[in-house]
Design a protein around this motif. Structure first.
Motif, PDB file in Angstrom:
ATOM      1  N   ASN A 171       0.832  -1.212   0.000  1.00  8.53           N
ATOM      2  CA  ASN A 171       0.000   0.000   0.000  1.00  8.53           C
ATOM      3  C   ASN A 171       0.865   1.260   0.000  1.00  8.53           C
ATOM      4  O   ASN A 171       0.527   2.274  -0.612  1.00  8.53           O
ATOM      5  CB  ASN A 171      -0.924   0.017   1.226  1.00  8.53           C
TER       6      ASN A 171
ATOM      7  N   LYS B  62       9.650   8.121   2.459  1.00  9.06           N
ATOM      8  CA  LYS B  62       9.375   7.934   1.029  1.00  9.06           C
ATOM      9  C   LYS B  62      10.580   7.317   0.304  1.00  9.06           C
ATOM     10  O   LYS B  62      10.757   7.497  -0.897  1.00  9.06           O
ATOM     11  CB  LYS B  62       9.006   9.272   0.356  1.00  9.06           C
TER      12      LYS B  62
ATOM     13  N   THR C  25       4.099   1.533  -1.157  1.00  8.36           N
ATOM     14  CA  THR C  25       4.868   1.703  -2.397  1.00  8.36           C
ATOM     15  C   THR C  25       3.988   1.636  -3.652  1.00  8.36           C
ATOM     16  O   THR C  25       4.467   1.833  -4.763  1.00  8.36           O
ATOM     17  CB  THR C  25       5.963   0.610  -2.513  1.00  8.36           C
ATOM     18  N   ARG C  26       2.683   1.312  -3.438  1.00  5.76           N
ATOM     19  CA  ARG C  26       1.701   1.175  -4.528  1.00  5.76           C
ATOM     20  C   ARG C  26       2.061   0.058  -5.509  1.00  5.76           C
ATOM     21  O   ARG C  26       1.966   0.211  -6.724  1.00  5.76           O
ATOM     22  CB  ARG C  26       1.540   2.507  -5.282  1.00  5.76           C
ATOM     23  N   LYS C  27       2.513  -1.063  -4.930  1.00  5.42           N
ATOM     24  CA  LYS C  27       2.817  -2.248  -5.740  1.00  5.42           C
ATOM     25  C   LYS C  27       2.145  -3.458  -5.098  1.00  5.42           C
ATOM     26  O   LYS C  27       1.983  -3.499  -3.875  1.00  5.42           O
ATOM     27  CB  LYS C  27       4.334  -2.484  -5.809  1.00  5.42           C
ATOM     28  N   ASN C  28       1.767  -4.426  -5.905  1.00  5.38           N
ATOM     29  CA  ASN C  28       1.130  -5.642  -5.388  1.00  5.38           C
ATOM     30  C   ASN C  28       2.179  -6.746  -5.252  1.00  5.38           C
ATOM     31  O   ASN C  28       2.452  -7.482  -6.192  1.00  5.38           O
ATOM     32  CB  ASN C  28      -0.007  -6.092  -6.314  1.00  5.38           C
TER      33      ASN C  28
END
Length: 418
Positions: A250, A298, A252-255
């Motif tokens: 969530n 970040k 790093t916005r990667k699955n």
């Protein structure tokens, strides 16, 4: 957004040291409570993190270190089987992760959802935290974790413990930036200084310890009793692992459940835990604190965690450092543990709330009620007891009682029906 993958090496090394600082408090607290060597814990956290990154292709900015979920089982197993056999049981727990990873590879994640819905996960995690409450209170009162021996006078111990707790709470709630992520460090330092003024810190071990020393590695031994005792305990940390991988995804916005895949992350965690136990260290788990630091800074570069791991390995060979950690007085740790163990219980409670699990449903009420009493009460059935028994009981009750979809709660059920 700045691309930290192109940072110079020195900048990555500093960022890695910062990540280790965030993890440090919990990393060394677990071995200090359970009687393991903190220098070995530093070494195995570093090695475990590197193993995880090799297995997952260095794609996830995550750090592995001592798991709090295993504190109560390690203490109980050590008293019953001894330290070497307990380490053998912990190696077997790591092998369970490897087995789970194979099942996920073959069958997908569906069977995990069927076997471990929120109504199973929630009360098991709550049991881990609540079952440890007496240990925190005994230590805050100046006694050993089992309450058998008074090490420090109660009046001295309790005010040191409460001030350490208060500082930790204040820092976790009111501090800003990176300071908010290291409340344990502030609590320990404050408590240590107060203890020094109270004359209850013995610095002799620090003076006698060499500057450089090989950590006190311990080889495991194997017995079916310890293995059967420890394997069911690994269920709750496996769930925590999935939650942590989702959380960092969530951020790093990667699955990461798809790439590199849950089977790989579980395999990495399992190999890290087995490797740690093989050397006499505590079982490893993914650290939420470090995920918080990644979110704050970040800095999504996974290589930063490699530097954190290398720093931990180097620190493990500083003899005086480990000796200093072992001089932290009992009430300092006890005060902080009042918050940490309570926090574990709240994570379990939040699992039930977040999924809107209806505890008015008879099946859910039965599962949660029996799980809590078995776990906190220390019920014994054959080789299973405490947390291990309650985890097995929760899974079996969920599988045999009618009304499977209610186990997932209103939130998930509504998503599925819309």
């Amino acid at each position: 957004m700045q691309d930290h993958t192109k940072d110079p090496v020195w900048k990555q090394a500093i960022a890695g040291s910062q990540m280790l600082l965030v993890a440090f408090g919990a990393l060394v607290l677990m071995p200090l409570i359970t009687g393991l060597d903190p220098n070995v814990a530093l070494f195995t956290a570093g090695i475990g993190t590197l193993i995880f990154h090799v297995v997952t292709g260095g794609q996830i900015p995550i750090f592995l270190a001592s798991s709090f979920a295993f504190i109560a089982p390690v203490i109980a197993s050590k008293g019953r089987f001894g330290m070497e056999e307990t380490l053998g049981g912990l190696m077997a727990a790591g092998i369970l992760y490897i087995f789970l990873s194979g099942l996920v590879r073959l069958r997908g994640t569906g069977f995990v959802r069927a076997l471990l819905p929120p109504v199973v996960i929630g009360p098991v995690i709550m049991t881990i935290g609540l079952g440890l409450a007496p240990v925190a209170v005994h230590m805050a009162s100046g006694r050993t974790g089992d309450g058998a021996t008074q090490l420090i006078p109660y009046d001295t111990a309790i005010w040191i413990a409460m001030i350490s707790l208060a500082v930790t709470i204040v820092m976790s709630v009111f501090a800003k930036g990176i300071f908010r992520l290291i409340p344990i460090m502030f609590g320990v330092v404050t408590g240590y200084v107060l203890s020094a003024f109270a004359g209850i810190v013995d610095t002799t071990p620090i003076q006698e310890a060499p500057w450089l020393a090989v950590p006190n590695f311990v080889a495991p031994e194997f017995s079916w009793g310890a293995i059967l005792f420890m394997i069911p305990v690994a269920i709750a940390p496996a769930i925590e692992h999935i939650g942590d991988v989702l959380a960092i995804g969530n951020v790093t916005r990667k699955n990461y459940l798809e790439k590199p895949g849950l089977h790989r992350t579980l395999l990495g965690d399992g190999l890290a835990t087995s490797a740690a136990a093989a050397l006499g260290g505590p079982p490893n788990t993914t650290y939420s604190e470090v995920t918080g630091a990644v979110m704050l800074t970040k800095n999504f570069n996974p290589k930063v965690m490699w530097w954190a791991a290398v720093t931990a390995i180097v620190l493990a060979f500083v003899g005086k450092f480990g000796a200093a950690l072992q001089t932290i007085p009992v009430p300092v740790m006890g005060g902080i543990l009042c918050l940490l163990f309570g926090s574990i219980a709240v994570v379990g409670l939040n699992t039930l709330i977040r999924h809107q699990v209806d505890l008015a449903e008879s099946r859910n009420l039965v599962i949660v009620g029996v799980t809590l009493v078995f776990g906190i009460g220390g019920m014994v059935l054959g080789h299973l007891e405490g947390i291990a028994l309650c985890a097995v009981a929760a899974i079996i009750l969920n599988l045999i009682l009618p009304g499977r979809r209610e186990a997932w709660g209103k939130a998930v059920y509504e998503q599925q029906t819309n």
